[in-house]
Design an enzyme around this catalytic site. Sequence first.
Site, PDB file in Angstrom:
ATOM      1  N   GLU A   1      -4.124  -5.935  -4.255  1.00 35.94           N
ATOM      2  CA  GLU A   1      -3.249  -7.026  -4.682  1.00 35.94           C
ATOM      3  C   GLU A   1      -2.995  -7.972  -3.522  1.00 35.94           C
ATOM      4  O   GLU A   1      -3.446  -7.715  -2.394  1.00 35.94           O
ATOM      5  CB  GLU A   1      -1.924  -6.456  -5.216  1.00 35.94           C
TER       6      GLU A   1
ATOM      7  N   HIS B   1       6.239  -5.584  -5.216  1.00 39.47           N
ATOM      8  CA  HIS B   1       6.132  -4.695  -4.059  1.00 39.47           C
ATOM      9  C   HIS B   1       6.586  -5.390  -2.785  1.00 39.47           C
ATOM     10  O   HIS B   1       6.380  -6.589  -2.622  1.00 39.47           O
ATOM     11  CB  HIS B   1       4.673  -4.245  -3.855  1.00 39.47           C
TER      12      HIS B   1
END
Lengths: 378, 289
Positions: free
Chosen positions: B209, B247
């Site tokens: 990501e 995150h």
Amino acid sequence: MRLLEFQAKRLLAEKGISVPKGVLITSPEDLQRVSFPTVLKAQVPVGGRGKAGVIKRLEQAEEASSVVYEMLASTVKGHPVEALMAEEPVEVCTQLYVAYLIDKQVNMPLLMVSSAGGIDIEEVAKRTPERIIKKYIDPAVGVQDYAIRSLAKALEIKDVRAFADLILKICAIFQEKDATLIEINPLALPPNGQVALDAKILLDDKAAYRHQELFDDLEAEQKQLERRTKSRAEELSEKGQINYVPLGGDIGMIADGAGTGMITLDMIHDAGGKPANFCEMGGMANAENMQRTMEVVLSNDHVKVLIISLIGGLTRMDEMAEGIVQYLKDNDQSVPIVIRMCGTKSEAGIPMLRESGVDAYEDLATIVQIAVEKAKEL
Amino acid sequence: MAILIDENTRVLVQGATGSVGSFQTQIMQEYGTKIVAGVTPGKGGRKLHGILIYDLVEEAVQGQQVDAVISFVPARFAKDAAIEVIGSGIRLLVLTAEGIPEQDVLIVLRYAAIKGATVLGPDTPGVISPGKCKLGVHPHTMFMGGPVGIVSKSGSLSYEVGRVLTKNGVGQSTVVGIGGGPIWGLSQEAVLEMFEKDPETEVIVLLGEVGGRQEHDAARFISQYMNKPVIALIVGRTAPEGAQMGHAGAIIEGEEGTAASKIAALEKAGAMIAKSSLDIPELIKKIGA
């Protein structure tokens, strides 16, 4: 948390590191407390201020008011200038670069210094990386004297003791306040000692509980200076500590994981839709979190369709369904809601949704397609 | 075989009596994980789902082999708990806690390096070798045994891909969640190396990501050292710079953190690029695994 320059300098000064004398300015009236010449510096949380023209030296009071007006009306990289520092100019012979940070490639704190400090340090790093000298500080033993002497030697610093004192103070602030970055650029070496002319400090939000008062004060100070009006969704998400990123489109999105949230957005984009936001509830979400999150995302009037993308690991789908059903009971359903639900306890969650007339699908591509089509129709 | 854990792994659960720890312990046990002890300070002597609880790790490892620990200890107490595990000589620690202060993580990882222990996480869903052992919180019905190794930053994305693969009849050797960052114990690169050596793994799926530069290191490793095929899916292509996408580590700061630069690097390294989870079974079929 990224500190504004004047906050960072205050932390340095508290530890005994010299910074220029300065006055915080939020309106031209504050100029009464300023003596000239002075250097005006916009207090915005971004680098490259010198190049953006928001650091200005003023020789006398006459022109000052209009310059302050102009600077306070300006915007730097999307950040409206809310405050300025007016600082006493410091006579500079040498400009050093000094930084202490966590190098996330090797998981160690890193001391970085250069004799080529100043506004071009990024260029220096790119073109002549050998001019940036690095010393890893093993967290098992901490910073030792020889490491500092080695850096001082490379920089050809004469007053090693003063330099060592500065480095040890930086390392102490880093440790005591749970910083992840302390950068002084430039550090001036004028005739009479070292002065931090600019400072950047990042504090670790995850360690806020260890320094609650400090974090609260810094945050309150930053909020007070903020003029930009936030959207209702942003306000609600801040209050509820929900990870919400506005994206400007018309398809609202809620996910129970960061990765599925991002892939859902990418798939919306690939299908020709425009996401209104990113919003992730985190692994420990319960029914109440779901309700509050729906409130946040649907408070954005531009949302035409809402996608709820759930794949239960730690989150339980019966609890997610309970939150959705409760939200729909308490509120008029303003936009169509398309739900993907699978994983932990989805065998209980899906029937709960169906009972209240909401359909849930198992496949991510299906809900993306439905949502994008609906957004285009509306 | 599989990597990190298999049917013989003997597991200790740290923080076993809390609500999450207790719920997950039961599920892991039902899955077949060999849980041999639990630790919660002050709760020593009790039993939980037939497992004896100890006050201290050093008591739990006395007279019995413990290969791995999964920790459900909250972030504030995670450093102490992790050092206790590493100090007792256990070789694998799964740190599920999210939000551990970065300087605490640095100390834990440094101590692990000194003692030769492997830390997975923090902020990880753990690791599962389907049909053999589960050391984590995965919705395990989405996985089944087979030849595909998965390494993922995001837990939920690994569930999504596992589900799609399983639905298409493609099983997995081991599914590893390395965590949401911004500091990682075991890296993508380290897991790729394990999969390259694992005879049971034929294809690797790398789920990355935005944020940080691990995927660039992974790309370098793939081009220099890997013979097995790698399929990469990098999410967050639509993420704006500077925004935190769930995150702690998923934030674009500089060119290397963008999805586009990671995808370009991985493609150049010879990885096959998937645009979404749905592409992955197709790509695997193409490889013929």
